[in-house]
Write a protein that holds these residues in place. Structure first.
Motif, PDB file in Angstrom:
ATOM      1  N   UNK A 224      -8.549 -11.721  30.458  1.00 44.24           N
ATOM      2  CA  UNK A 224      -7.697 -10.979  31.605  1.00 44.24           C
ATOM      3  C   UNK A 224      -6.379 -11.287  31.381  1.00 44.24           C
ATOM      4  N   UNK A 225      -5.922 -12.429  30.885  1.00 46.26           N
ATOM      5  CA  UNK A 225      -4.547 -12.654  30.829  1.00 46.26           C
ATOM      6  C   UNK A 225      -4.352 -13.570  29.617  1.00 46.26           C
ATOM      7  N   UNK A 226      -3.484 -13.138  28.318  1.00 46.38           N
ATOM      8  CA  UNK A 226      -3.049 -13.862  27.427  1.00 46.38           C
ATOM      9  C   UNK A 226      -1.919 -13.074  26.717  1.00 46.38           C
ATOM     10  N   UNK A 248      -2.994  -8.863  52.212  1.00 52.02           N
ATOM     11  CA  UNK A 248      -4.217  -8.523  51.419  1.00 52.02           C
ATOM     12  C   UNK A 248      -3.906  -8.319  49.928  1.00 52.02           C
ATOM     13  N   UNK A 249      -2.632  -8.599  49.481  1.00 51.67           N
ATOM     14  CA  UNK A 249      -2.320  -8.485  48.069  1.00 51.67           C
ATOM     15  C   UNK A 249      -2.979  -9.707  47.361  1.00 51.67           C
ATOM     16  N   UNK A 250      -3.247  -9.535  46.227  1.00 56.21           N
ATOM     17  CA  UNK A 250      -3.604 -10.698  45.308  1.00 56.21           C
ATOM     18  C   UNK A 250      -2.659 -11.248  44.141  1.00 56.21           C
ATOM     19  N   UNK A 251      -2.394 -12.240  43.991  1.00 55.41           N
ATOM     20  CA  UNK A 251      -1.585 -13.002  42.867  1.00 55.41           C
ATOM     21  C   UNK A 251      -2.071 -14.083  42.230  1.00 55.41           C
ATOM     22  N   UNK A 252      -1.712 -14.197  40.915  1.00 58.10           N
ATOM     23  CA  UNK A 252      -1.959 -15.353  40.006  1.00 58.10           C
ATOM     24  C   UNK A 252      -0.999 -16.392  39.796  1.00 58.10           C
ATOM     25  N   UNK A 279      -4.682  -6.601  40.548  1.00 57.68           N
ATOM     26  CA  UNK A 279      -5.285  -5.623  41.341  1.00 57.68           C
ATOM     27  C   UNK A 279      -6.662  -5.731  40.985  1.00 57.68           C
ATOM     28  N   UNK A 280      -7.617  -5.069  41.641  1.00 58.54           N
ATOM     29  CA  UNK A 280      -9.020  -5.077  41.486  1.00 58.54           C
ATOM     30  C   UNK A 280      -9.805  -3.940  41.205  1.00 58.54           C
ATOM     31  N   UNK A 281     -10.567  -3.895  40.036  1.00 59.66           N
ATOM     32  CA  UNK A 281     -10.965  -2.443  39.463  1.00 59.66           C
ATOM     33  C   UNK A 281     -12.418  -2.901  39.286  1.00 59.66           C
ATOM     34  N   UNK A 282     -13.384  -2.320  40.135  1.00 59.87           N
ATOM     35  CA  UNK A 282     -14.823  -2.370  39.731  1.00 59.87           C
ATOM     36  C   UNK A 282     -15.127  -3.957  40.009  1.00 59.87           C
ATOM     37  N   UNK A 283     -14.550  -4.500  41.150  1.00 60.11           N
ATOM     38  CA  UNK A 283     -14.678  -5.762  41.598  1.00 60.11           C
ATOM     39  C   UNK A 283     -14.373  -6.681  40.222  1.00 60.11           C
ATOM     40  N   UNK A 286      -7.680  -7.554  37.684  1.00 55.51           N
ATOM     41  CA  UNK A 286      -6.770  -6.840  36.577  1.00 55.51           C
ATOM     42  C   UNK A 286      -5.088  -7.622  36.726  1.00 55.51           C
ATOM     43  N   UNK A 287      -4.720  -8.425  35.926  1.00 54.94           N
ATOM     44  CA  UNK A 287      -3.546  -9.148  35.991  1.00 54.94           C
ATOM     45  C   UNK A 287      -2.516  -8.098  35.275  1.00 54.94           C
ATOM     46  N   UNK A 288      -1.429  -8.026  36.209  1.00 54.56           N
ATOM     47  CA  UNK A 288      -0.233  -7.094  35.924  1.00 54.56           C
ATOM     48  C   UNK A 288       0.682  -7.728  34.749  1.00 54.56           C
ATOM     49  N   UNK A 289       1.523  -6.978  34.741  1.00 53.84           N
ATOM     50  CA  UNK A 289       2.583  -7.414  33.635  1.00 53.84           C
ATOM     51  C   UNK A 289       3.183  -8.612  34.086  1.00 53.84           C
ATOM     52  N   UNK A 290       3.477  -9.564  33.166  1.00 53.76           N
ATOM     53  CA  UNK A 290       4.441 -10.659  33.516  1.00 53.76           C
ATOM     54  C   UNK A 290       5.714 -10.191  33.464  1.00 53.76           C
TER      55      UNK A 290
END
Length: 503
Positions: A224-226, A248-252, A279-283, A286-290
């Motif tokens: 999910x991230x590379x 409620x936002x999510x971060x990595x 973000x979350x899709x189908x549980x 999904x990691x956004x752009x760095x």
């Protein structure tokens, strides 16, 4: 100040620049706390605080007493403390970490993440590095380690409850499954891991289960991230940890490096802490752009900049950003011997010696300047850029000379010298990043060493290629640290300042 970056906001990554790898994060109310690996340096495991995930302040080091952290004098560089996990549970902060040089896996607790932290609780039944803690609804504490295996523990005693068992270890054939983090999110348990090794193929993958011990179903979009196989200016991305904001936002948070120069690219600051939205899709996450302030390759036009640092050594205790290899005693390092000065008393013969008395701060900018006023009347010592015992540049003052010493692998050389009157002298190191790559063999930066004359002018003594103080040359897991040292007798330092940017 908001509790999380606004959606669509362009982040100034890395959020914690310099040698701050393996970030682990937790939230307590509106406050975020983050811890990083510290390897052979003492005090160990820097702890940071933020209210918005972008601006971070170091509030201490979790392991700041000799009874908490044992690093034998002969322990290797890039040994020591690996991959802490920081969690807030049941009104208490929990930190679990591996000391690969002694004692294995250790657990610490605190009511205030700024400290003090408890004495260690040993985990002799937990075998493996990169330990993680997670609690089930019934209070069961699960400890998961690289490999990936899992065992229930009593976190108050360190006792293991049952036998370890293997769980999901990443995509088929994944190299070095490590840095596991287990989370209960909604109706699922998620197991997040790093894989691919911590070099250019690093990545983050995830699986989920209805129970904390599996069986785990891998995400179809793994990793999910590379950034493997890309020309992104941030490479080696991996070792992630998830956090949810109060909104409620999510971060990595995760580690990455900024290689510079020609081929193969050299990173000199070590692995740094970056941030990306989730973000979350189908549980599935999904990691956004760095996103960064970095332009496309060959090199960034701008970079995140740490504030200038000035320390006049007027306090009885050193600030938490100051670190030393393996140990630091009040007899060898004190601000009380001469008021307003830092006094270092040599116990190792040079920077080549694992027992050298060295006090430094992480280099946090691709270009920077560091200066100190040294009084060598009672010994030899100076200012240095250190990667490890076999890779460092220093400018050293004695009673009659100032000299530049370079150590590159098995080679050690005095590359330049200048007579001195033996009085206090301003030593200066400038690091100038390569802004335009014109040929493949060009290094990432240049390290300039010299002194300031009585009128404040700079007298350059040496200009050295920075690639030899990089992980790609030296190996290991750390980054550059700039600071003061004593090699003979006692050397006094009146002040130290560090300024980011080219000069």
């Amino acid at each position: 100040m908001s509790s999380a970056p606004e959606k669509g906001h362009t982040l100034s990554n890395p959020v914690i620049p310099g040698f701050h790898p393996d970030p682990s994060i937790c939230r307590a109310g509106d406050d975020y706390y983050l811890a990083c690996s510290s390897f052979e340096y003492y005090p160990g495991v820097p702890v940071f605080h933020s209210r918005d995930l972008v601006h971070w302040t170091q509030i201490g080091n979790a392991l700041d007493r000799p009874g908490q952290l044992r690093l034998p004098p002969d322990s290797s560089s890039s040994g020591g403390l690996y991959a802490p996990t920081l969690r807030h549970h049941d009104g208490r902060f929990w930190l679990v970490v591996t000391n690969v040089s002694a004692d294995g896996n250790l657990l610490f607790t605190a009511t205030d993440p700024a400290g003090p932290w408890s004495d260690p609780i040993r985990l002799p039944g937990v075998r493996g590095i990169d330990p993680d803690l997670a609690w089930d609804d019934d209070g069961t504490c699960w400890c998961t380690v690289a490999g990936v295996s899992q065992v229930r523990i009593d976190p108050l005693t360190g006792e293991t409850l049952g036998e370890p068992r293997r769980v999901w270890s990443g995509p088929p054939g994944a190299k070095a499954p490590e840095a596991p983090h287990l989370y209960r999110i909604g109706d699922w348990w998620y197991l997040l891991i790093a894989e691919g090794g911590t070099e250019r193929c690093h990545g983050v993958s995830i699986a989920r289960s209805r129970t904390p011990d599996g069986p785990f179903e891998p995400c179809p979009a793994n990793p999910i991230l590379t950034h493997r196989g890309t020309d992104h200016p941030v490479q080696n991305t991996g070792h992630g940890d998830l956090v949810q904001g109060p909104d409620g936002s999510w971060w990595m948070v995760f580690l990455g490096v900024r290689p510079g120069g020609g081929s193969p690219g050299w990173h000199v600051l070590g692995r740094e802490t970056f941030l990306a939205p989730v973000t979350w899709i189908d549980d599935w996450p999904v990691v956004g752009e760095v996103t960064t302030d970095l332009a496309p390759p060959p090199w960034p036009l701008r970079e995140p900049v740490a504030p200038p640092v000035r320390d006049d050594f007027e306090l009885s205790d050193l600030a938490p950003a100051w670190i030393s290899p393996r140990s630091r005693s009040a007899e060898d390092c004190t601000t009380k011997e001469r008021a307003g000065w830092l006094s270092l008393r040599a116990r190792g013969a040079s920077l080549d010696d694992p027992g050298v008395v060295f006090v430094g701060r992480r280099q946090q900018d691709l270009s920077c300047r560091a200066r100190t006023l040294a009084d060598p009347a009672e010994g030899h010592g100076g200012l240095a850029v250190r990667l490890d015992e076999r890779h460092h540049y220093g400018i050293e003052a004695t009673a009659g000379e100032v000299r530049v010493i370079a150590r590159i692998g098995p080679l050690r050389s005095v590359v330049a010298s200048r007579p001195s009157d033996g009085g206090p002298v301003v030593l200066r190191i400038e690091v100038v990043a390569t802004r335009e790559v014109t040929e493949a063999r060009q290094g990432p930066d240049t390290v300039v060493l010299g002194v300031e004359d009585r009128e404040g002018g700079f007298v350059e003594l040496a200009r050295l290629d920075g690639r030899y103080l990089s992980t790609e040359v030296a190996g290991g897991f750390t980054g550059r640290v700039i600071g003061m040292y004593a090699s003979v007798g006692t050397v006094h330092f009146d002040w130290f300042d560090y300024e980011p940017g080219a000069h």
